[in-house]
Design an enzyme around this catalytic site. Sequence first.
Site, PDB file in Angstrom:
ATOM      1  N   ASP A  24     -29.194  48.280 -56.970  1.00  0.00           N
ATOM      2  CA  ASP A  24     -28.933  50.131 -56.951  1.00  0.00           C
ATOM      3  C   ASP A  24     -30.458  51.087 -56.871  1.00  0.00           C
ATOM      4  O   ASP A  24     -31.432  50.168 -56.856  1.00  0.00           O
ATOM      5  CB  ASP A  24     -28.558  50.525 -58.318  1.00  0.00           C
ATOM      6  CG  ASP A  24     -28.354  52.016 -58.659  1.00  0.00           C
ATOM      7  OD1 ASP A  24     -27.312  52.756 -57.398  1.00  0.00           O
ATOM      8  OD2 ASP A  24     -27.599  52.747 -58.792  1.00  0.00           O
ATOM      9  N   ASN A  72     -16.973  52.301 -54.077  1.00  0.00           N
ATOM     10  CA  ASN A  72     -17.909  52.621 -52.645  1.00  0.00           C
ATOM     11  C   ASN A  72     -16.816  52.593 -51.821  1.00  0.00           C
ATOM     12  O   ASN A  72     -17.419  53.307 -50.613  1.00  0.00           O
ATOM     13  CB  ASN A  72     -18.693  51.589 -52.846  1.00  0.00           C
ATOM     14  CG  ASN A  72     -19.309  50.980 -53.167  1.00  0.00           C
ATOM     15  OD1 ASN A  72     -20.221  49.920 -53.652  1.00  0.00           O
ATOM     16  ND2 ASN A  72     -20.156  52.107 -54.005  1.00  0.00           N
TER      17      ASN A  72
END
Length: 243
Positions: A24, A72
């Site tokens: 991340d 996503n």
Amino acid sequence: MGRELPAAQASELRAPRHVGIIMDGNGRWAKRRGGIRTQGHLEGLAAAKRVVKAASDMGIQYLTLYVFSTENWKRAVSEVGFIMGLVRQYLRAEMDFCRGNRIRVRHAGDSSGLPADIAGDIASTVRDTESFDGMQVILALNYGGRDEIARAVRRLAAKGAKMEALGEADIASCLDNPDVPDPDLIIRSAGEYRTSNFLLWEGAYAELFVSPKLWPDWTGADLAEAIAEYRNRERRFGSVAGE
């Protein structure tokens, strides 16, 4: 940035068998430098290469990388396309590294939801490396923990399993990679304290390590730090210490 870990020091670490990483912070890395998100993803790929090499040197047997989640797809089309291009680049460019280090590449996630060319590249890489006996790198791509469990249940239903008789072992046997042991350690970069739908079933008793460092800045030294902390923890799996 942390320094790279010397090979001699890395070999002295007793590594967990299976490590999962939520990579991340690529977008934030780029934003802090006045760049665009795709620049962060490009640097994130470089970090992934560094960490895969370090993990292999440390003797980790399984490494699951959270590359692209089922959520996503909500991102901008241009960003999604760029990430898919990086996946293709990684799969094609790293074959020599995989051969040299006997690294086996595997996939977790719903391949039917991927673009046909990406799904084909993944299938080819999985097939070309399936006999390698080194570390196994599992690419979690179009992956979601809830989706994986739902697909496992559908597989059981297709086999004619009696739903009222299902146990944990039945569901575990139909997950994406049922022969891969549960993760001992799940790492998340960029300081976020959530698992974000990653290995929900398999990670029930995994130790968690959260680093404030954004993923593009990660090196083998950061992986070593996470493993060093892991070694100092007592894993009880629901029992009481000392029993």
